[in-house]
Design an enzyme around this catalytic site. Structure first.
Site, mmCIF file in Angstrom:
data_model
loop_
_atom_site.group_PDB
_atom_site.id
_atom_site.type_symbol
_atom_site.label_atom_id
_atom_site.label_comp_id
_atom_site.label_asym_id
_atom_site.label_seq_id
_atom_site.Cartn_x
_atom_site.Cartn_y
_atom_site.Cartn_z
ATOM 1 N N GLU A 110 13.011 13.150 11.308
ATOM 2 C CA GLU A 110 11.975 12.123 11.283
ATOM 3 C C GLU A 110 12.505 10.884 10.582
ATOM 4 O OE1 GLU A 110 9.195 13.830 7.770
ATOM 5 O OE2 GLU A 110 9.369 15.105 9.526
ATOM 6 N N LYS A 160 12.978 7.925 7.809
ATOM 7 C CA LYS A 160 12.882 7.780 6.359
ATOM 8 C C LYS A 160 12.242 6.425 6.076
ATOM 9 C CE LYS A 160 15.466 8.333 2.087
ATOM 10 N NZ LYS A 160 14.718 7.329 1.376
ATOM 11 N N ASP A 202 10.814 3.285 4.281
ATOM 12 C CA ASP A 202 11.278 2.574 3.099
ATOM 13 C C ASP A 202 10.083 1.972 2.369
ATOM 14 O OD1 ASP A 202 13.000 1.617 1.279
ATOM 15 O OD2 ASP A 202 13.858 0.038 2.539
ATOM 16 N N TYR A 228 4.196 12.897 5.448
ATOM 17 C CA TYR A 228 5.309 13.652 6.017
ATOM 18 C C TYR A 228 5.566 15.006 5.347
ATOM 19 C CZ TYR A 228 7.393 10.852 2.267
ATOM 20 O OH TYR A 228 7.636 10.227 1.085
ATOM 21 N N LYS A 282 21.217 8.150 5.315
ATOM 22 C CA LYS A 282 20.806 6.750 5.141
ATOM 23 C C LYS A 282 21.670 5.834 5.992
ATOM 24 C CE LYS A 282 19.687 5.680 0.798
ATOM 25 N NZ LYS A 282 18.670 5.055 -0.047
ATOM 26 N N CYS A 305 17.385 -31.156 -14.335
ATOM 27 C CA CYS A 305 16.994 -31.156 -12.925
ATOM 28 C C CYS A 305 18.090 -31.832 -12.087
ATOM 29 C CB CYS A 305 15.671 -31.893 -12.749
ATOM 30 S SG CYS A 305 15.197 -32.032 -11.019
ATOM 31 N N CYS A 349 16.309 -35.242 -10.610
ATOM 32 C CA CYS A 349 15.809 -36.354 -11.420
ATOM 33 C C CYS A 349 16.380 -36.350 -12.832
ATOM 34 C CB CYS A 349 14.277 -36.327 -11.463
ATOM 35 S SG CYS A 349 13.620 -34.979 -12.452
ATOM 36 N N CYS A 370 11.290 -27.905 -13.439
ATOM 37 C CA CYS A 370 11.401 -29.307 -13.834
ATOM 38 C C CYS A 370 9.995 -29.826 -14.116
ATOM 39 C CB CYS A 370 12.053 -30.105 -12.709
ATOM 40 S SG CYS A 370 11.867 -31.880 -12.931
ATOM 41 N N CYS A 392 9.676 -36.578 -9.764
ATOM 42 C CA CYS A 392 10.864 -35.873 -9.266
ATOM 43 C C CYS A 392 10.821 -35.814 -7.721
ATOM 44 C CB CYS A 392 10.879 -34.475 -9.875
ATOM 45 S SG CYS A 392 12.199 -33.447 -9.295
#
Ligand code: IVH
Length: 684
Positions: A114, A116, A118, A225, A312, A406, A409, A424, A430
């Site tokens: 079956e 897997k 995630d 499952y 996997k 930044c 700016c 910032c 900015c």
């Protein structure tokens, strides 16, 4: 309605809604429209509000959530929640088959393959068919009780059907389908929050939310499952899964009994490609010995069952060089580091950049300048750096430092307590923040000014024509006509010419003019106040009615609004404490934007389409009554004046006339409160 009548109707509705839930969420074969479904649910909500003593623990209204959990109760698992041994190689899989054969002393064993999933493992307990507990895996021995949150997942049965045993423990995986994940990240982007990395993290985070009403909106799903208890003398895993399917659980349709090892490999090969078409993530295939008595004979190691293994899939991963790091500043000032990589092919596309999330990520991964890094595509989305090749690093390389100012700016960056990222603070001046706000303002869900887009906005900004959102409303034909610019697309590298021709200019100006009719709630969203998303903007707008009431609201008044927590309230207070924002709103009022709730003009939704609703009795103020009538029309309904059989609902205030009441009862029209009505139009 008498209590007895209510009880009967509640039972009827619950049964019907449960059946529709099952058809929709488990079998994916709905037999009524979403709208009709909502109507049934709304009727039930209204009845339960009137007769709270009749609310059953498995009522479908429990799906909507409500419980607020401060801290999750710890529970001890009756059977420890083990994980599976896993492998990435076919050789090791062959070794697993040999171990099983040797352990049992026979060959020709049936295996079940079956998917897997995630997501996040969950254990569900049922007593006499009723869901009594849902717990996360935790450390395998103790987990968190997340029952209230899990009840909101529509594919998890609250009450079982069929010939179920007195006591039942089933295990499965809670996942977030791609669609829900994309929606969630879009909403996060809308309120200036960074996107979540992948659906698994999003599912895990959702389960740990403290407000189950929020979980209900996350669109989670659950596949079961594994069954712990003996059920109806069933003696194979495959049959047990088919059996619990009959109880109403969503079980995987992608399951196969394999009589030969080759069939297992075929299943793996098939899904390693086919998984890209699934609407959710899987990270492999699980192979289990089918026969329960064989499983018992094989038993467990300290950590894993000996009768199952996970194969996997290798995430597609490549190694490349980190060339440099750039820093992007978002609409709300958050600074995101982005890795510029030596171009490399990954899962069919050329990758040049990968997100590095924030300062903590760089530190935790210990990324140095010029490192060789491994990148992967998580859930086929944004590529990410998953590891660093420390061995190929020369001694003179230093860790990637995070910038202090930044990049656009030059303002000194700040970091709020408890936040992983820097931002910032120069929100007013900015450039990327300004452009981000302008883009947000014109977006479809906000003011919906078509014909303007990212590149055109950048050009208007560079030419000094637009800096604040109010500037859009001062644009004139001659400002725009003839503007041109060549740009190179970031995505495909192609050169493009932006030019403001006759028709374009006309469309833009029309779009701007039209936006003056956009209702207050969307204007409020369009302002781009941090953490104020589409839904909360609607609720806030409805609650306060106009911008002046909102701008003067105190913290206490703000958190009274459903959906507004501390974070949102503080952000709103900060917004209205900034003089530039107040000036901006004045400016926008002058040009004629909607800053109060007005009925009539524009439909807000079609939630009440096809319905006639009568408002009757007295409300807090006469104005409130008019407002409700306007809301009916804004949401596509018709307001009725007399009670007759065409009427679907009556919104009843205080002291509704007895003859009306009697007539409504005779005709079987649902009588709902003002709060029920609000819930009806606010539901997602
Ligand atoms: S069976 C006693 N089947 O993968 C073993 N697990 O490490 C019960 N998972 O913790 C697990 N899909 O969260 C099983 N079809 C599937 C699965 C599955 C995903 C998860 C589960 C488990 C982890 C394995």
């Amino acid at each position: 309605m008498t209590a007895l009548e209510a009880k009967q109707r509640i039972e009827e509705l619950s049964k019907e809604i449960h059946a529709h839930n099952y058809k929709y969420y488990v079998q994916a074969e709905p037999t009524i429209s979403d709208y009709d479904f909502d109507m049934l649910l709304n009727e039930l909500i209204a009845l339960e509000k009137q007769f709270p003593e009749l609310i059953a623990p498995d009522s479908p209204t429990q799906r909507v959530g409500g419980e607020v959990t401060k801290q999750f109760k710890q529970v001890t698992h009756k059977n420890p929640m083990l994980s599976l041994g896993n492998t990435y190689s076919r050789e090791e899989l062959l070794e697993f088959f040999s171990r099983v054969e040797n352990g049992l002393g026979i060959k020709n064993i049936d295996y079940v393959c079956e998917l897997k999933y995630d997501g996040v493992a969950i254990s569900l307990h049922y007593l006499d068919g009723l869901l009594v507990q849902a717990a996360t895996r935790g450390d395998g021995i103790h987990g968190d009780d997340v029952t209230a949150n899990v009840k909101t997942i529509r594919s998890v049965p609250l009450r079982l059907q069929g010939n179920y045993p007195h006591e039942l423990e089933v295990r499965g995986e809670i996942i977030m389908p791609h669609k829900s994940f994309e929606k969630l990240n879009q909403e996060r982007e809308d309120i200036g929050e960074p996107p979540l990395a992948n659906p698994r993290n999003a599912a895990a985070g959702s389960l740990k939310l403290q407000q189950s009403t929020q979980v209900a909106k996350r669109g989670l799903d659950c596949f079961l499952y594994f069954v712990y208890d003996d059920i109806n003398n069933i003696n194979t895993h495959y049959a047990s899964i088919q059996e619990i399917g009959k109880y109403g659980f969503k079980v995987t349709p992608y399951i196969k009994i394999c009589h030969q090892v080759d069939e297992v490999f075929d299943f793996i090969d098939f899904w390693s490609e086919e998984r890209k078409k699934l609407p959710f993530d899987i990270d492999g295939v699980v192979i289990k010995v089918n026969q329960f008595d064989y499983q018992r004979q094989l038993g467990f190691t300290a950590k894993n069952p000996r009768w199952a293994i996970a194969y996997k899939f290798k995430a597609e991963r490549v190694k490349t060089d980190l060339l440099s790091v750039s820093y992007q500043v978002g609409r709300t000032g958050v600074v995101t580091p982005v890795a510029n990589l030596k171009p490399v092919e990954l899962a069919g596309t050329i990758v040049k950049r990968a997100t590095m999330h924030n300062a903590d990520f760089i530190k935790e991964m210990d990324i140095h300048e010029g490192d060789a890094v491994y990148i992967e595509k998580g859930g086929e989305i944004i590529p990410k750096i998953v590891a660093v090749d420390v061995n190929s690093r020369s001694a003179d390389k230093r860790p990637v430092p995070f910038i202090t100012h930044c990049p656009d700016c030059g303002t000194l960056l700040v970091r709020n307590e408890g936040e992983a990222g820097y931002y910032c603070p120069n929100s007013v001046n900015c450039p990327p923040q300004i452009k981000g706000r302008l883009e947000h303002f014109i977006a479809r869900k906000a003011m919906n000014i078509e014909d303007l887009g990212e590149e055109k906005i950048a050009l208007l900004y560079e030419k000094g024509l637009v800096k604040t959102i109010a500037d859009f409303y001062h644009l004139q034909y001659l400002n725009l006509y003839g503007l041109t610019k060549r740009t190179i697309s970031e995505t495909d590298g192609k050169e493009r010419l932006i030019s403001f021709k006759d028709k374009t200019v006309e469309n833009i100006l029309n779009g701007i003019e039209k936006s003056k009719n956009v209702p207050f709630e969307r204007v409020l969203f369009a302002l781009g106040i941090r953490f104020v998303g589409e839904t909360s903007a609607r609720k806030i707008a409805r609650h306060f009615g106009n911008i002046d009431a909102l701008s003067h609201a105190t913290f206490e008044q703000l958190i009274e609004v459903d959906d507004v927590g501390e974070k949102v309230a503080n952000s709103i207070l900060e917004y209205f404490a900034t003089p530039e924002n107040l000036a901006l709103i004045e400016d926008l009022k002058q040009v004629g934007l909607q800053f109060e709730i007005k009925g009539g003009s524009q439909p807000v939704s079609n939630k009440l389409a096809g319905m006639t609703i009568v408002v009757s009795g007295s409300f807090a103020t006469p104005a409130r009554r008019t407002e409700i009538e306007q809301l009916i029309e804004e949401h596509g309904g018709k307001k009725g004046s007399s009670v007759n059989k065409k009427v679907n609902y009556i919104v009843a205030g205080e002291n509704m006339g007895p003859s009306k009441l009697e007539k409504a009862r005779q005709l079987g029209i649902s009588i709902i409160s003002e709060a029920d009505f609000m819930q009806m139009i606010e539901q997602e």
